[in-house]
Design a protein around this motif. Structure first.
Motif, PDB file in Angstrom:
ATOM      1  N   GLN A  56      47.028  49.316  40.376  1.00  0.00           N
ATOM      2  CA  GLN A  56      46.661  48.510  39.212  1.00  0.00           C
ATOM      3  C   GLN A  56      47.194  49.111  37.906  1.00  0.00           C
ATOM      4  O   GLN A  56      47.493  50.297  37.822  1.00  0.00           O
ATOM      5  CB  GLN A  56      45.132  48.388  39.154  1.00  0.00           C
ATOM      6  N   SER A  57      47.257  48.264  36.900  1.00  0.00           N
ATOM      7  CA  SER A  57      47.652  48.664  35.548  1.00  0.00           C
ATOM      8  C   SER A  57      46.509  48.307  34.599  1.00  0.00           C
ATOM      9  O   SER A  57      45.750  47.386  34.883  1.00  0.00           O
ATOM     10  CB  SER A  57      48.910  47.909  35.117  1.00  0.00           C
ATOM     11  N   PRO A  58      46.414  49.003  33.452  1.00  0.00           N
ATOM     12  CA  PRO A  58      47.282  50.083  32.979  1.00  0.00           C
ATOM     13  C   PRO A  58      46.878  51.421  33.581  1.00  0.00           C
ATOM     14  O   PRO A  58      45.855  51.520  34.249  1.00  0.00           O
ATOM     15  CB  PRO A  58      47.013  50.078  31.474  1.00  0.00           C
ATOM     16  N   ILE A  59      47.713  52.455  33.299  1.00  0.00           N
ATOM     17  CA  ILE A  59      47.422  53.814  33.755  1.00  0.00           C
ATOM     18  C   ILE A  59      47.656  54.793  32.605  1.00  0.00           C
ATOM     19  O   ILE A  59      48.252  54.430  31.582  1.00  0.00           O
ATOM     20  CB  ILE A  59      48.314  54.238  34.951  1.00  0.00           C
ATOM     21  N   ASN A  60      47.185  56.013  32.825  1.00  0.00           N
ATOM     22  CA  ASN A  60      47.563  57.100  31.925  1.00  0.00           C
ATOM     23  C   ASN A  60      48.852  57.693  32.472  1.00  0.00           C
ATOM     24  O   ASN A  60      48.898  58.181  33.603  1.00  0.00           O
ATOM     25  CB  ASN A  60      46.470  58.171  31.872  1.00  0.00           C
ATOM     26  N   TYR A 194      58.729  54.465  34.419  1.00  0.00           N
ATOM     27  CA  TYR A 194      58.705  53.355  35.373  1.00  0.00           C
ATOM     28  C   TYR A 194      57.641  53.610  36.440  1.00  0.00           C
ATOM     29  O   TYR A 194      57.538  54.708  36.971  1.00  0.00           O
ATOM     30  CB  TYR A 194      60.071  53.196  36.035  1.00  0.00           C
ATOM     31  N   TYR A 195      56.866  52.585  36.729  1.00  0.00           N
ATOM     32  CA  TYR A 195      55.953  52.656  37.889  1.00  0.00           C
ATOM     33  C   TYR A 195      55.676  51.247  38.387  1.00  0.00           C
ATOM     34  O   TYR A 195      55.931  50.265  37.678  1.00  0.00           O
ATOM     35  CB  TYR A 195      54.662  53.408  37.529  1.00  0.00           C
ATOM     36  N   GLU A 196      55.167  51.156  39.608  1.00  0.00           N
ATOM     37  CA  GLU A 196      54.789  49.869  40.199  1.00  0.00           C
ATOM     38  C   GLU A 196      53.314  49.625  39.923  1.00  0.00           C
ATOM     39  O   GLU A 196      52.465  50.411  40.345  1.00  0.00           O
ATOM     40  CB  GLU A 196      55.045  49.889  41.714  1.00  0.00           C
ATOM     41  N   GLY A 197      53.009  48.531  39.216  1.00  0.00           N
ATOM     42  CA  GLY A 197      51.624  48.251  38.847  1.00  0.00           C
ATOM     43  C   GLY A 197      51.255  46.799  39.031  1.00  0.00           C
ATOM     44  O   GLY A 197      51.714  46.135  39.962  1.00  0.00           O
ATOM     45  N   SER A 198      50.439  46.306  38.099  1.00  0.00           N
ATOM     46  CA  SER A 198      49.875  44.954  38.234  1.00  0.00           C
ATOM     47  C   SER A 198      49.819  44.275  36.878  1.00  0.00           C
ATOM     48  O   SER A 198      50.076  44.890  35.845  1.00  0.00           O
ATOM     49  CB  SER A 198      48.450  45.048  38.781  1.00  0.00           C
ATOM     50  N   LEU A 199      49.431  43.008  36.891  1.00  0.00           N
ATOM     51  CA  LEU A 199      49.018  42.353  35.658  1.00  0.00           C
ATOM     52  C   LEU A 199      47.773  43.079  35.148  1.00  0.00           C
ATOM     53  O   LEU A 199      46.959  43.527  35.954  1.00  0.00           O
ATOM     54  CB  LEU A 199      48.661  40.890  35.921  1.00  0.00           C
ATOM     55  N   THR A 200      47.614  43.190  33.836  1.00  0.00           N
ATOM     56  CA  THR A 200      46.427  43.862  33.293  1.00  0.00           C
ATOM     57  C   THR A 200      45.322  42.863  32.967  1.00  0.00           C
ATOM     58  O   THR A 200      44.313  43.224  32.377  1.00  0.00           O
ATOM     59  CB  THR A 200      46.763  44.682  32.029  1.00  0.00           C
ATOM     60  N   THR A 201      45.539  41.603  33.313  1.00  0.00           N
ATOM     61  CA  THR A 201      44.530  40.557  33.133  1.00  0.00           C
ATOM     62  C   THR A 201      44.320  39.860  34.476  1.00  0.00           C
ATOM     63  O   THR A 201      45.212  39.912  35.336  1.00  0.00           O
ATOM     64  CB  THR A 201      45.000  39.522  32.092  1.00  0.00           C
ATOM     65  N   PRO A 202      43.161  39.232  34.688  1.00  0.00           N
ATOM     66  CA  PRO A 202      42.965  38.504  35.942  1.00  0.00           C
ATOM     67  C   PRO A 202      44.104  37.498  36.163  1.00  0.00           C
ATOM     68  O   PRO A 202      44.535  36.899  35.182  1.00  0.00           O
ATOM     69  CB  PRO A 202      41.639  37.771  35.713  1.00  0.00           C
ATOM     70  N   PRO A 203      44.609  37.355  37.395  1.00  0.00           N
ATOM     71  CA  PRO A 203      44.069  37.866  38.664  1.00  0.00           C
ATOM     72  C   PRO A 203      44.505  39.288  39.042  1.00  0.00           C
ATOM     73  O   PRO A 203      44.309  39.673  40.199  1.00  0.00           O
ATOM     74  CB  PRO A 203      44.609  36.853  39.672  1.00  0.00           C
ATOM     75  N   CYS A 204      45.079  40.088  38.111  1.00  0.00           N
ATOM     76  CA  CYS A 204      45.439  41.491  38.371  1.00  0.00           C
ATOM     77  C   CYS A 204      46.425  41.622  39.542  1.00  0.00           C
ATOM     78  O   CYS A 204      46.386  42.620  40.287  1.00  0.00           O
ATOM     79  CB  CYS A 204      44.202  42.356  38.644  1.00  0.00           C
ATOM     80  N   ALA A 205      47.295  40.624  39.708  1.00  0.00           N
ATOM     81  CA  ALA A 205      48.256  40.615  40.828  1.00  0.00           C
ATOM     82  C   ALA A 205      49.180  41.823  40.746  1.00  0.00           C
ATOM     83  O   ALA A 205      49.617  42.229  39.658  1.00  0.00           O
ATOM     84  CB  ALA A 205      49.075  39.329  40.778  1.00  0.00           C
ATOM     85  N   GLU A 206      49.475  42.399  41.922  1.00  0.00           N
ATOM     86  CA  GLU A 206      50.295  43.620  41.974  1.00  0.00           C
ATOM     87  C   GLU A 206      51.776  43.296  42.184  1.00  0.00           C
ATOM     88  O   GLU A 206      52.184  42.159  42.086  1.00  0.00           O
ATOM     89  CB  GLU A 206      49.741  44.558  43.055  1.00  0.00           C
ATOM     90  N   HIS A 207      52.574  44.341  42.435  1.00  0.00           N
ATOM     91  CA  HIS A 207      54.028  44.250  42.548  1.00  0.00           C
ATOM     92  C   HIS A 207      54.657  43.835  41.222  1.00  0.00           C
ATOM     93  O   HIS A 207      55.561  43.009  41.177  1.00  0.00           O
ATOM     94  CB  HIS A 207      54.450  43.299  43.671  1.00  0.00           C
TER      95      HIS A 207
END
Ligand SMILES: [Zn+2]
Length: 257
Positions: A56-60, A194-207
């Motif tokens: 998931q995103s965001p990250i530190n 660069y990293y593999e994450g998600s949307l930061t809002t619902p539905p928080c979809a990854e890739h």
């Protein structure tokens, strides 16, 4: 009989318009309380990844692994008439189809850009006043987000094209008599994480491929305040890194002089 039916239909219409739920399928989520990030996954079956996701995103972003072999970001954005909307969660600028981001052979089209305050990503534990998200999509529907930190500093004339036209109400697109060049909102040096994450809002979809720029742009206190007047806090808390690696790539040459 007929009149009763009409009244019943009217009753349903009035009933539904009384709810704060303008569009079918619209789920009311926000950034605090019962509908805040801790509860997003409970609000709709589609939102499950907000809680279950492991990327998931965001990250530190810290301890990134240097990768000189990753491609430079190749950005081709153009000046275009400003189409802006307040979507109830942020202010978004829709982009024409000819703005592209290429990463090696992979080409994405810029769909829209929008803002968060404070920044969603943290860089080495540090948050910034705001963050700009340039959201791109490739022909197969894969997403890439370019994240740009905005720090409190000098007035940024390029940002004024957007921040002086913020729509107060969430009432659809506005075609504004102004232009914006998304390239003018980027720092000169496009070194990125660069990293593999998600949307930061619902539905928080990854890739979702995240390219977070190392260098911030600036905005004045007044500019930041003009956004905060509409949204004082629209940032998802940072998420666990889990098994992911963050890479750091130093750009070989400035994208624009
Ligand atoms: Zn965003």
């Amino acid at each position: 009989m007929k009149r009763q039916l009409v009244l019943a239909v009217l009753g349903v219409m009035i009933g539904s318009s009384a709810l704060a739920d303008p569009a079918p399928g619209h789920i009311d989520w926000n950034y605090d309380g019962d509908h805040g990030p801790k509860h997003w996954a409970e609000l709709a079956p589609d939102f499950g990844e907000c809680a279950r996701g492991k990327a998931q995103s965001p990250i530190n972003i810290s301890h990134a692994t240097p990768r000189a072999d990753l491609p430079d970001l190749d950005v081709h954005y153009h000046t275009a008439p400003l189409r802006i909307l307040n979507n109830g969660h942020t202010v978004q600028v829709n982009a024409p189809d000819d703005d592209t981001l290429s990463v090696g052979d992979h080409r994405y089209h810029l769909a829209q850009f929008h803002f968060h305050t404070p920044s969603e990503e943290h860089l080495d534990g540090k948050t910034y006043a705001m963050e700009l998200h340039m959201v791109h999509r490739d022909d197969e529907g894969h997403l890439a987000v370019l994240g740009v930190m905005i720090r409190n500093g000098k007035r940024n004339p390029a940002l004024d094209h957007v921040l002086s036209h913020l729509p107060k109400d969430a009432d659809g697109d506005h075609d504004v008599d102004d232009v914006v060049d998304p390239a003018s909102l980027l720092p000169k040096d496009l070194s990125y994480f660069y990293y593999e994450g998600s949307l930061t809002t619902p539905p928080c979809a990854e890739h979702v491929a995240w390219y977070v720029l190392e260098h911030p742009i600036q905005a004045s206190k007044q500019q930041i305040a003009s956004f905060k007047k509409l949204y004082s806090h629209n940032a998802r808390p940072i998420q666990p890194l889990n098994a992911r690696t963050v890479y750091a790539h130093r750009a070989h040459a400035p994208a624009h002089p």
